[in-house]
Design a protein around this motif. Structure first.
Motif, short mmCIF file in Angstrom:
data_model
loop_
_atom_site.label_atom_id
_atom_site.label_comp_id
_atom_site.label_asym_id
_atom_site.label_seq_id
_atom_site.Cartn_x
_atom_site.Cartn_y
_atom_site.Cartn_z
N GLU A 128 0.83 -1.20 0.00
CA GLU A 128 0.00 0.00 0.00
C GLU A 128 0.87 1.26 0.00
O GLU A 128 0.61 2.21 -0.76
N GLN A 129 1.89 1.29 0.83
CA GLN A 129 2.77 2.46 0.88
C GLN A 129 3.44 2.69 -0.47
O GLN A 129 3.53 3.83 -0.95
N GLU A 130 3.90 1.62 -1.07
CA GLU A 130 4.65 1.73 -2.32
C GLU A 130 3.78 2.13 -3.48
O GLU A 130 4.13 3.02 -4.27
N LEU A 131 2.60 1.52 -3.62
CA LEU A 131 1.75 1.89 -4.74
C LEU A 131 1.23 3.32 -4.59
O LEU A 131 1.00 4.01 -5.59
N SER A 132 1.08 3.78 -3.35
CA SER A 132 0.59 5.14 -3.13
C SER A 132 1.62 6.21 -3.48
O SER A 132 1.26 7.38 -3.68
N ALA A 143 -11.29 6.35 -18.76
CA ALA A 143 -10.69 7.31 -19.69
C ALA A 143 -9.30 7.75 -19.25
O ALA A 143 -8.59 8.38 -20.03
N ARG A 144 -8.89 7.42 -18.03
CA ARG A 144 -7.59 7.89 -17.55
C ARG A 144 -6.44 7.22 -18.30
O ARG A 144 -6.63 6.21 -19.00
N ASP A 145 -5.24 7.78 -18.15
CA ASP A 145 -4.06 7.17 -18.75
C ASP A 145 -4.00 5.70 -18.33
O ASP A 145 -4.17 5.37 -17.15
N PRO A 146 -3.76 4.78 -19.28
CA PRO A 146 -3.80 3.36 -18.93
C PRO A 146 -2.84 2.95 -17.82
O PRO A 146 -3.15 2.06 -17.03
N LEU A 147 -1.66 3.57 -17.76
CA LEU A 147 -0.73 3.22 -16.69
C LEU A 147 -1.30 3.63 -15.34
O LEU A 147 -1.13 2.93 -14.34
N ALA A 148 -2.00 4.75 -15.32
CA ALA A 148 -2.66 5.18 -14.08
C ALA A 148 -3.79 4.22 -13.72
O ALA A 148 -4.06 3.98 -12.54
N ASP A 149 -4.45 3.68 -14.72
CA ASP A 149 -5.51 2.72 -14.44
C ASP A 149 -4.94 1.45 -13.83
O ASP A 149 -5.62 0.79 -13.03
N LEU A 150 -3.71 1.11 -14.18
CA LEU A 150 -3.06 -0.02 -13.53
C LEU A 150 -2.89 0.22 -12.04
O LEU A 150 -2.95 -0.73 -11.24
N VAL A 151 -2.70 1.46 -11.64
CA VAL A 151 -2.61 1.79 -10.21
C VAL A 151 -3.90 1.40 -9.50
O VAL A 151 -3.88 0.86 -8.38
N LEU A 152 -5.03 1.67 -10.14
CA LEU A 152 -6.30 1.28 -9.54
C LEU A 152 -6.40 -0.24 -9.42
O LEU A 152 -6.88 -0.76 -8.40
N VAL A 153 -5.95 -0.96 -10.42
CA VAL A 153 -5.97 -2.42 -10.34
C VAL A 153 -5.08 -2.90 -9.19
O VAL A 153 -5.44 -3.84 -8.46
N GLN A 154 -3.94 -2.26 -8.99
CA GLN A 154 -3.09 -2.62 -7.85
C GLN A 154 -3.85 -2.46 -6.54
O GLN A 154 -3.74 -3.30 -5.63
N ARG A 155 -4.63 -1.40 -6.44
CA ARG A 155 -5.42 -1.18 -5.23
C ARG A 155 -6.50 -2.25 -5.08
O ARG A 155 -6.78 -2.72 -3.95
N VAL A 156 -7.10 -2.65 -6.19
CA VAL A 156 -8.10 -3.72 -6.14
C VAL A 156 -7.46 -5.03 -5.66
O VAL A 156 -8.01 -5.74 -4.81
#
Length: 301
Positions: A8-12, A258-271
């Motif tokens: 969590e710390q690292e992905l944030s 619609a966000r940048d796809p790499l940023a969308d990967l951040v959301l998947v990491q959170r999931v």
């Protein structure tokens, strides 16, 4: 588990590490020049980042760029590579070290690395160190995305939107349907196919989830048969015509942002993190995994 994990710390921290990587990538450095024929190697997550970089570089007209899993790299002289780029967080992964050792003195190498105090540095001709993106969690998040951000910036991309979108992805709600879903299929087109592969791996590693990944246009050639209520089809980038409707007809949940796809990967990491917590798993230490796969690595020469 409710305590804050390393994952969590690292992905944030990714918006900050991306900014620093973009600064480094935009400056003169040892990364491949336009026109060079390049092979990019990595293992696991790093291989998927290699896939995305290769597509971005070649699509930009900057030269032939081939991604390889390090264990399957074909780097004979007849292929005419001018440079090998290796991506490795730990700098100790056996397959990557073997590639660097095998081409030493024949093909110039540059390694993107998280820990600069490791064997890969001695074997590489050049290195780009990203110690600020190194991680304690076994599950990679920020090193991978920071390495790809470095490479995107080197290709001339403005990553300011990606940073803003990553900040938004860190604040976006994680839907309960994603936490509870039985299965995920991740899809991508072009450079985002590597992101789809990485998203699926992240879910498997952190939460032991059933996940698959495909090129978006291939999904209807068989894999869509597993789409059903209680399952998720998640697309990175723009949806091919008719795909959303086809998925919705199965009863599966279709996700495309619609966000940048790499940023969308951040959301998947959170999931993935929330799914691990919901199942009582430790996302920092997944079963059967270690930070680096080390077999009988070659000695530095």
């Amino acid at each position: 588990m409710s305590e804050t994990s390393y994952m969590e710390q690292e992905l944030s921290s990714q918006p900050e590490t991306w900014r620093e990587a973009a600064r480094i990538g935009a400056a003169d450095g040892p990364l491949p020049k336009a026109g060079q024929r390049v092979a990019v190697v990595g293992c696991g997550t790093s291989w998927f980042m290699a896939q995305s970089y290769a597509t971005l570089r070649e699509s930009a007209g900057l030269g032939v760029t081939d991604p390889f899993a390090a264990s399957e790299a074909f780097l004979g002289s007849d292929r005419g590579y001018d440079a090998v780029v290796a991506i490795t967080r730990s700098g100790t992964t056996t397959e990557v070290l073997r590639v660097l050792d095998a081409v030493k003195g024949r093909i110039p190498t540059v390694t993107i690395i998280g820990d600069p105090e490791t064997p890969a540095v001695a074997i590489s001709d050049e290195t780009v160190a990203l110690p600020f993106a190194d991680e304690k969690s076994v599950v990679q998040t920020r090193f991978a995305t920071t390495a790809l951000t470095l490479l995107r910036a080197h290709l001339g991309e403005d990553i300011s939107r990606a940073v803003t979108d990553a900040q938004e992805a860190l604040a976006a709600p994680v839907e309960q349907a994603w936490v509870d879903a039985e299965q995920f299929s991740f899809l991508g087109t072009g450079w985002t196919f590597g992101l789809a592969n990485e998203a699926a791996l992240k879910m498997r590693e952190a939460s032991q989830s059933w996940t698959e990944s495909y090129p978006a246009m291939e999904y209807r050639h068989g894999p869509i048969a597993i789409a059903a209520p209680g399952r998720v089809t998640w697309l990175f980038g723009r949806a091919p015509e008719g795909l959303e409707a086809d998925v919705v007809r199965t009863g599966a949940h279709f996700v495309c942002h619609a966000r940048d796809p790499l940023a969308d990967l951040v959301l998947v990491q959170r999931v993935a993190l929330e799914r691990a917590r919901a199942r009582g798993l430790d996302p920092d230490n997944p079963r059967s995994l270690t930070r680096s796969v080390m077999l009988d690595a070659p000695a530095a020469s």
